[in-house]
Design a protein around this motif. Structure first.
Motif, PDB file in Angstrom:
ATOM      1  N   LEU A 269       0.821  -1.222   0.000  1.00  0.00           N
ATOM      2  CA  LEU A 269       0.000   0.000   0.000  1.00  0.00           C
ATOM      3  C   LEU A 269       0.848   1.263   0.000  1.00  0.00           C
ATOM      4  O   LEU A 269       0.550   2.244  -0.674  1.00  0.00           O
ATOM      5  N   LYS A 270       1.957   1.208   0.776  1.00  0.00           N
ATOM      6  CA  LYS A 270       2.856   2.372   0.830  1.00  0.00           C
ATOM      7  C   LYS A 270       3.515   2.591  -0.521  1.00  0.00           C
ATOM      8  O   LYS A 270       3.678   3.720  -0.983  1.00  0.00           O
ATOM      9  N   ASN A 271       3.912   1.480  -1.169  1.00  0.00           N
ATOM     10  CA  ASN A 271       4.512   1.587  -2.496  1.00  0.00           C
ATOM     11  C   ASN A 271       3.506   2.145  -3.499  1.00  0.00           C
ATOM     12  O   ASN A 271       3.849   2.962  -4.349  1.00  0.00           O
ATOM     13  N   LEU A 272       2.252   1.708  -3.381  1.00  0.00           N
ATOM     14  CA  LEU A 272       1.207   2.190  -4.284  1.00  0.00           C
ATOM     15  C   LEU A 272       1.005   3.699  -4.108  1.00  0.00           C
ATOM     16  O   LEU A 272       0.903   4.450  -5.083  1.00  0.00           O
ATOM     17  N   GLU A 273       0.987   4.127  -2.854  1.00  0.00           N
ATOM     18  CA  GLU A 273       0.793   5.555  -2.541  1.00  0.00           C
ATOM     19  C   GLU A 273       1.916   6.398  -3.156  1.00  0.00           C
ATOM     20  O   GLU A 273       1.683   7.416  -3.798  1.00  0.00           O
ATOM     21  N   LYS A 274       3.165   5.903  -2.989  1.00  0.00           N
ATOM     22  CA  LYS A 274       4.316   6.633  -3.538  1.00  0.00           C
ATOM     23  C   LYS A 274       4.275   6.647  -5.063  1.00  0.00           C
ATOM     24  O   LYS A 274       4.585   7.650  -5.700  1.00  0.00           O
ATOM     25  N   ALA A 275       3.904   5.493  -5.657  1.00  0.00           N
ATOM     26  CA  ALA A 275       3.857   5.388  -7.123  1.00  0.00           C
ATOM     27  C   ALA A 275       2.775   6.311  -7.698  1.00  0.00           C
ATOM     28  O   ALA A 275       2.991   6.992  -8.700  1.00  0.00           O
ATOM     29  N   LEU A 276       1.602   6.358  -7.041  1.00  0.00           N
ATOM     30  CA  LEU A 276       0.518   7.247  -7.492  1.00  0.00           C
ATOM     31  C   LEU A 276       0.956   8.700  -7.431  1.00  0.00           C
ATOM     32  O   LEU A 276       0.657   9.509  -8.307  1.00  0.00           O
ATOM     33  N   ASN A 277       1.673   9.020  -6.362  1.00  0.00           N
ATOM     34  CA  ASN A 277       2.178  10.374  -6.169  1.00  0.00           C
ATOM     35  C   ASN A 277       3.116  10.767  -7.305  1.00  0.00           C
ATOM     36  O   ASN A 277       3.033  11.860  -7.863  1.00  0.00           O
ATOM     37  N   GLU A 278       4.006   9.825  -7.651  1.00  0.00           N
ATOM     38  CA  GLU A 278       4.971  10.105  -8.725  1.00  0.00           C
ATOM     39  C   GLU A 278       4.267  10.212 -10.076  1.00  0.00           C
ATOM     40  O   GLU A 278       4.595  11.069 -10.890  1.00  0.00           O
ATOM     41  N   LEU A 279       3.266   9.359 -10.296  1.00  0.00           N
ATOM     42  CA  LEU A 279       2.514   9.398 -11.551  1.00  0.00           C
ATOM     43  C   LEU A 279       1.793  10.744 -11.697  1.00  0.00           C
ATOM     44  O   LEU A 279       1.836  11.378 -12.750  1.00  0.00           O
ATOM     45  N   ARG A 280       1.151  11.177 -10.604  1.00  0.00           N
ATOM     46  CA  ARG A 280       0.474  12.485 -10.597  1.00  0.00           C
ATOM     47  C   ARG A 280       1.453  13.586 -10.995  1.00  0.00           C
ATOM     48  O   ARG A 280       1.149  14.456 -11.805  1.00  0.00           O
ATOM     49  N   THR A 281       2.642  13.522 -10.393  1.00  0.00           N
ATOM     50  CA  THR A 281       3.664  14.544 -10.647  1.00  0.00           C
ATOM     51  C   THR A 281       4.102  14.535 -12.102  1.00  0.00           C
ATOM     52  O   THR A 281       4.250  15.586 -12.723  1.00  0.00           O
ATOM     53  N   ARG A 282       4.289  13.330 -12.660  1.00  0.00           N
ATOM     54  CA  ARG A 282       4.750  13.263 -14.058  1.00  0.00           C
ATOM     55  C   ARG A 282       3.691  13.794 -15.029  1.00  0.00           C
ATOM     56  O   ARG A 282       4.017  14.467 -16.004  1.00  0.00           O
ATOM     57  N   LEU A 283       2.426  13.497 -14.745  1.00  0.00           N
ATOM     58  CA  LEU A 283       1.343  13.998 -15.601  1.00  0.00           C
ATOM     59  C   LEU A 283       1.256  15.524 -15.496  1.00  0.00           C
ATOM     60  O   LEU A 283       1.130  16.235 -16.488  1.00  0.00           O
ATOM     61  N   TYR A 284       1.354  15.998 -14.265  1.00  0.00           N
ATOM     62  CA  TYR A 284       1.286  17.437 -13.996  1.00  0.00           C
ATOM     63  C   TYR A 284       2.427  18.152 -14.715  1.00  0.00           C
ATOM     64  O   TYR A 284       2.260  19.231 -15.277  1.00  0.00           O
TER      65      TYR A 284
END
Length: 362
Positions: A269-284
Motif C-alpha cells: 500500500l505504501k509503495n502504491l501511494e508513492k507510485a501514485l504520487n509520482e505518476l500524478r507529478t509526471r502527468l502534472y
C-alpha cells in the motif's frame, strides 16, 4: 511623496481589499465544504499577505518622511528641524530599497515554488565513474536536505556496478523545497582521476539532475480506468524480506504511456501511494514543461527539464573548484560544497533570477 509611491500604495490598497475578501471567504461554511476551493484560497492568502504586511511598513515610512519634510519647512526650533533633516536623510536611503522589495513581491512568484519536489539523479556519460559521481551528488543533496530540516524519501534506485547509482529517484518534502532545489536541474560535470583509473589520468564525466514540483492531490485528477497496475517482487538490497514479498508496484498510465514504479517499501500500500504520487507529478509536469520551456528561454538561471544537455555546473577535483556556468560563480572549497554546503550558490541564483523577474515585469 513621489508618483512612484502613490502607484505602489494604490496597488497595495487593492491587494489589502482582496486579502480581506479572501479572509471572509475562508471562514464561509460553503468554502469549508469545498476542499479544492479552500486549498486554493489558502494559497492565495499566503501569497498576498507578505505584500500587504510590507506595504503597511512602506506606508508608515512614506508618512514619516512627509511629516519630517513638513517640520523642516515649518518648524521654528533649529534643533527639531535638524532632527527632522536627519530623519529625512535616513528615509531617503531606506525608501528606494523598500520600493524594490515590494516591486519584487508584486511580481508573481512561480506558483510551484512552495511545493515539495521529486528529484532524479542519473549517471550520464562516463560509465562507472558517472554512477559514482551520481552517488556523490545524492550524498551532497542528502546533507543539504538534512540541514534544511526537510524529509527525503527514496522511491526507486538502480545501483552502479562500482558504487553510486545509475539512477536514483526521491521525494523531498518541506517548506518551499521546489523553490530552492529547482536551480539544480541540468547536467553536472565532474573532472577528476576516477577510483577505477590505474594510470592516474584525469577524466570528465557527467550526471544529470531533474527536479520537478510534486503534484498535489488537487492538481491532477487520476482516473482508475486509465491506470494499469502490476505487482512484482522487489529486487536489489533490502534483505530477503523485501525480495520475497510481492510488494513492488508498477503503474502504467494508458493514455500517455507513462510508467512509474516503487519498490522501496515492504508494504504494498505504501509503495502504491508513492507510485501514485509520482505518476500524478509526471502527468502534472507534462503541462508544467510548456511553462518551463518558455521560462528557460528568458532566464539563464532556469534550465528547462527537457533540455538535459545544458551543462550548469563543473566540479573540478584537482583544483578543488566548483563553477556554476549560468552566473559565473565559483568556489575553491569543493570538499565543503560536496558535504552539502550549497546554500551560497542557491542564494546567488535566486538573486540573479529575481533581477530577471523584475526586468520581465518592467
Amino acid at each position: 511623496m513621489t508618483d512612484n509611491s502613490n502607484t505602489l500604495l494604490e496597488k497595495i490598497d487593492g491587494l489589502k481589499v482582496k486579502l480581506d475578501q479572501i479572509q471572509a471567504q475562508l471562514s464561509a461554511p460553503e468554502t469549508m465544504a469545498d476542499m479544492k476551493k479552500y486549498v486554493q484560497l489558502n494559497k492565495d492568502y499566503k501569497e498576498i499577505e507578505p505584500i500587504v504586511v510590507a506595504g503597511a511598513k512602506y506606508r508608515k515610512m512614506v508618512e514619516d518622511y512627509d511629516a519630517a519634510k513638513d517640520l523642516v519647512v515649518n518648524e521654528k526650533d533649529d534643533e527639531l528641524r535638524e532632527m527632522a533633516r536627519e530623519e529625512m536623510a535616513t528615509l531617503e536611503e531606506a525608501l528606494p530599497k523598500m520600493e524594490e522589495e515590494i516591486k519584487l513581491l508584486l511580481v508573481p512568484a512561480d506558483p510551484e515554488d512552495g511545493k515539495n519536489a521529486i528529484m532524479e539523479i542519473r549517471g550520464g556519460t562516463g560509465g562507472d565513474e558517472a554512477a559514482i559521481f551520481a552517488g556523490d551528488l545524492f550524498r551532497m543533496y542528502s546533507k543539504y536536505i538534512e540541514r534544511k530540516g526537510w524529509k527525503l524519501e527514496v522511491t526507486s534506485q538502480t545501483p552502479g556496478t562500482a558504487g553510486g547509482f545509475k539512477e536514483i529517484i526521491c521525494t523531498v518534502s518541506g517548506d518551499g523545497v521546489y523553490g530552492l532545489l529547482k536551480y539544480e536541474s541540468g547536467v553536472h560535470r565532474v573532472q577528476r582521476v576516477p577510483q577505477t583509473e590505474t594510470q592516474g589520468r584525469l577524466h570528465t564525466s557527467a550526471a544529470s539532475v531533474v527536479v520537478l514540483p510534486e503534484a498535489g492531490e488537487f492538481d491532477v485528477e487520476l482516473n482508475e480506468k486509465d491506470i494499469r497496475k502490476d505487482i512484482f517482487c522487489a529486487s536489489g538490497p533490502g534483505g530477503q524480506g523485501v525480495n520475497t514479498t510481492y510488494s513492488a508496484i508498477r503503474l502504467t498510465h494508458i493514455p500517455t504511456g507513462i510508467v512509474v514504479q516503487c519498490q522501496d517499501e515492504r508494504n504494498q500500500l505504501k509503495n502504491l501511494e508513492k507510485a501514485l504520487n509520482e505518476l500524478r507529478t509526471r502527468l502534472y509536469n507534462m503541462e508544467y514543461q510548456k511553462y518551463l520551456d518558455n521560462l528557460s528561454s528568458k532566464r539563464k538561471t532556469m534550465v528547462s527539464t527537457g533540455d538535459r544537455s545544458a551543462k550548469i555546473r563543473t566540479y573540478n577535483y584537482p583544483q578543488s573548484r566548483v563553477t556554476d556556468h549560468r552566473i559565473n560563480w565559483s568556489t575553491h572549497n569543493l570538499p565543503v560544497f560536496m558535504d552539502g554546503d550549497i546554500q551560497e550558490v542557491i542564494d546567488q541564483l535566486q538573486i540573479a533570477e529575481n533581477a530577471e523577474r523584475l526586468k520581465e515585469a518592467e
